[in-house]
Design a protein around this motif. Sequence first.
Motif, mmCIF file in Angstrom:
data_model
loop_
_atom_site.group_PDB
_atom_site.id
_atom_site.type_symbol
_atom_site.label_atom_id
_atom_site.label_comp_id
_atom_site.label_asym_id
_atom_site.label_seq_id
_atom_site.Cartn_x
_atom_site.Cartn_y
_atom_site.Cartn_z
ATOM 1 N N LEU A 29 0.819 -1.210 0.000
ATOM 2 C CA LEU A 29 0.000 0.000 0.000
ATOM 3 C C LEU A 29 0.858 1.269 0.000
ATOM 4 O O LEU A 29 0.414 2.319 -0.483
ATOM 5 N N THR A 30 2.073 1.182 0.545
ATOM 6 C CA THR A 30 2.989 2.320 0.506
ATOM 7 C C THR A 30 3.619 2.466 -0.868
ATOM 8 O O THR A 30 3.810 3.579 -1.370
ATOM 9 N N TYR A 31 3.907 1.346 -1.498
ATOM 10 C CA TYR A 31 4.576 1.358 -2.800
ATOM 11 C C TYR A 31 3.652 1.780 -3.943
ATOM 12 O O TYR A 31 4.031 2.598 -4.794
ATOM 13 N N ILE A 32 2.450 1.252 -3.983
ATOM 14 C CA ILE A 32 1.605 1.327 -5.179
ATOM 15 C C ILE A 32 1.242 2.740 -5.628
ATOM 16 O O ILE A 32 1.085 2.973 -6.843
ATOM 17 N N PRO A 33 1.087 3.750 -4.737
ATOM 18 C CA PRO A 33 0.760 5.087 -5.258
ATOM 19 C C PRO A 33 1.844 5.671 -6.160
ATOM 20 O O PRO A 33 1.526 6.481 -7.051
ATOM 21 N N ILE A 34 3.110 5.266 -5.957
ATOM 22 C CA ILE A 34 4.203 5.841 -6.748
ATOM 23 C C ILE A 34 4.086 5.462 -8.226
ATOM 24 O O ILE A 34 4.061 6.350 -9.089
ATOM 25 N N PRO A 35 4.005 4.170 -8.582
ATOM 26 C CA PRO A 35 3.825 3.846 -10.001
ATOM 27 C C PRO A 35 2.493 4.335 -10.566
ATOM 28 O O PRO A 35 2.400 4.618 -11.767
ATOM 29 N N ILE A 36 1.465 4.431 -9.737
ATOM 30 C CA ILE A 36 0.186 4.970 -10.211
ATOM 31 C C ILE A 36 0.391 6.398 -10.717
ATOM 32 O O ILE A 36 -0.040 6.760 -11.820
ATOM 33 N N ILE A 37 1.066 7.209 -9.924
ATOM 34 C CA ILE A 37 1.295 8.609 -10.293
ATOM 35 C C ILE A 37 2.228 8.711 -11.492
ATOM 36 O O ILE A 37 1.954 9.453 -12.451
ATOM 37 N N ILE A 38 3.334 7.953 -11.470
ATOM 38 C CA ILE A 38 4.312 8.023 -12.564
ATOM 39 C C ILE A 38 3.674 7.600 -13.882
ATOM 40 O O ILE A 38 3.821 8.284 -14.911
ATOM 41 N N ASN A 39 2.967 6.474 -13.882
ATOM 42 C CA ASN A 39 2.349 6.003 -15.125
ATOM 43 C C ASN A 39 1.276 6.964 -15.636
ATOM 44 O O ASN A 39 1.116 7.143 -16.848
ATOM 45 N N PHE A 40 0.548 7.575 -14.713
ATOM 46 C CA PHE A 40 -0.472 8.531 -15.140
ATOM 47 C C PHE A 40 0.175 9.749 -15.808
ATOM 48 O O PHE A 40 -0.277 10.203 -16.867
ATOM 49 N N VAL A 41 1.231 10.260 -15.206
ATOM 50 C CA VAL A 41 1.915 11.429 -15.769
ATOM 51 C C VAL A 41 2.498 11.097 -17.145
ATOM 52 O O VAL A 41 2.338 11.848 -18.108
ATOM 53 N N LEU A 42 3.173 9.942 -17.246
ATOM 54 C CA LEU A 42 3.821 9.568 -18.501
ATOM 55 C C LEU A 42 2.807 9.240 -19.599
ATOM 56 O O LEU A 42 2.946 9.673 -20.746
ATOM 57 N N ALA A 43 1.780 8.464 -19.240
ATOM 58 C CA ALA A 43 0.838 7.986 -20.254
ATOM 59 C C ALA A 43 -0.236 9.007 -20.593
ATOM 60 O O ALA A 43 -0.567 9.203 -21.771
ATOM 61 N N ARG A 44 -0.788 9.657 -19.578
ATOM 62 C CA ARG A 44 -1.935 10.534 -19.814
ATOM 63 C C ARG A 44 -1.557 11.997 -20.047
ATOM 64 O O ARG A 44 -2.076 12.653 -20.944
ATOM 65 N N LEU A 45 -0.658 12.515 -19.221
ATOM 66 C CA LEU A 45 -0.322 13.932 -19.325
ATOM 67 C C LEU A 45 0.740 14.207 -20.389
ATOM 68 O O LEU A 45 0.644 15.174 -21.141
ATOM 69 N N LEU A 46 1.772 13.355 -20.440
ATOM 70 C CA LEU A 46 2.869 13.576 -21.385
ATOM 71 C C LEU A 46 2.733 12.750 -22.658
ATOM 72 O O LEU A 46 3.478 12.974 -23.611
ATOM 73 N N ASN A 47 1.814 11.783 -22.654
ATOM 74 C CA ASN A 47 1.584 10.924 -23.833
ATOM 75 C C ASN A 47 2.874 10.244 -24.295
ATOM 76 O O ASN A 47 3.146 10.135 -25.490
ATOM 77 N N VAL A 48 3.663 9.767 -23.348
ATOM 78 C CA VAL A 48 4.928 9.093 -23.658
ATOM 79 C C VAL A 48 4.678 7.660 -24.126
ATOM 80 O O VAL A 48 5.403 7.135 -24.970
ATOM 81 N N PHE A 49 3.653 7.018 -23.562
ATOM 82 C CA PHE A 49 3.319 5.663 -23.973
ATOM 83 C C PHE A 49 1.859 5.378 -23.657
ATOM 84 O O PHE A 49 1.196 6.137 -22.940
ATOM 85 N N LYS A 50 1.373 4.255 -24.184
ATOM 86 C CA LYS A 50 0.064 3.746 -23.799
ATOM 87 C C LYS A 50 0.052 2.243 -24.041
ATOM 88 O O LYS A 50 0.887 1.711 -24.794
ATOM 89 N N PHE A 51 -0.869 1.565 -23.384
ATOM 90 C CA PHE A 51 -1.049 0.134 -23.595
ATOM 91 C C PHE A 51 -2.196 -0.058 -24.590
ATOM 92 O O PHE A 51 -3.314 0.404 -24.348
ATOM 93 N N GLU A 52 -1.906 -0.726 -25.669
ATOM 94 C CA GLU A 52 -2.940 -1.021 -26.669
ATOM 95 C C GLU A 52 -3.239 -2.514 -26.647
ATOM 96 O O GLU A 52 -2.473 -3.319 -27.158
ATOM 97 N N ILE A 53 -4.322 -2.871 -26.005
ATOM 98 C CA ILE A 53 -4.764 -4.261 -25.973
ATOM 99 C C ILE A 53 -6.281 -4.248 -25.935
ATOM 100 O O ILE A 53 -6.888 -3.487 -25.169
ATOM 101 N N TYR A 54 -6.896 -5.034 -26.781
ATOM 102 C CA TYR A 54 -8.339 -4.920 -26.975
ATOM 103 C C TYR A 54 -9.079 -5.922 -26.092
ATOM 104 O O TYR A 54 -9.426 -7.020 -26.517
ATOM 105 N N LEU A 55 -9.325 -5.482 -24.860
ATOM 106 C CA LEU A 55 -10.049 -6.299 -23.896
ATOM 107 C C LEU A 55 -11.523 -5.921 -23.841
ATOM 108 O O LEU A 55 -12.379 -6.771 -23.645
ATOM 109 N N LEU A 56 -11.795 -4.628 -24.012
ATOM 110 C CA LEU A 56 -13.153 -4.111 -23.873
ATOM 111 C C LEU A 56 -13.598 -3.434 -25.160
ATOM 112 O O LEU A 56 -12.777 -2.922 -25.923
#
Length: 243
Positions: free
Chosen positions: A126-153
């Motif tokens: 629970l202490t660890y998980i917020p860090i990658p949540i924030i980093i991945n959100f910044v990189l993927a959503r705000l900076l558009n550095v990457f995204k996961f493309e997999i057709y599940l839904l």
Amino acid sequence: MITGIIHPFEVVVMLTDGYRYIPGIVLDPQTDSTIGAFISDLFIVPALAVVINALSLSWPFILGITAAFTGIDWLYVKIGVYEHYWWKSIYTGSGLIILYAISRWFWHCLQEKKPSLLFRLLAIYLTYIPIPIIINFVLARLLNVFKFEIYLLSALEKNHPVFNNVYLIFTGVVVTLCIGLRLRFRYRLFGIGLLALVSWALEYYNIFVSPIEMSSQYLTLVPLVGVLFVIVLFHIAKLDYLF
């Protein structure tokens, strides 16, 4: 830690279109809604949980805080910065009561000199998980550095957040076991190798897509940052949970 508890429930509610934040910070509706959720889940609600437990506030105070939050939830709907679909304000109040009860139990467990192994692992995760949540959100959503493309839904805009959260939970469990259990070096090395292998596979099978041609192996740096954060925080708090 409170953020780690809230996160899976928040993801389920948002992906099932329970509600949507409209803070008007960015143009993309999903990113804008996620930012609104982050402000609440990463800062406001956890900060209040810390205040409640640090000051040992009684249940009448807690219920008063919960009632205030429920009123704010209702007000945000009225002024148009928040939309309900199947979610209702009463769910917010009920959820906060449960959350603050859990946080009180967690706080008491942190005071124990010899907590159980299961609790120590839970605290690390629970202490660890917020860090990658924030980093991945910044990189993927705000900076558009990457995204996961997999057709599940069928709703394509939800595929990245669903897979991203599955990936984060998987890496969080591996990291937690590697630093929370008394393991021989080769088993810790296996954990690192597993994370690197998964990162490689994401790019090899075209699940990891980067418009700037960034290698997916950079994802393995995210757990490193998270581990360093956990080590520093646990050292400051004098929690001897790591091996």
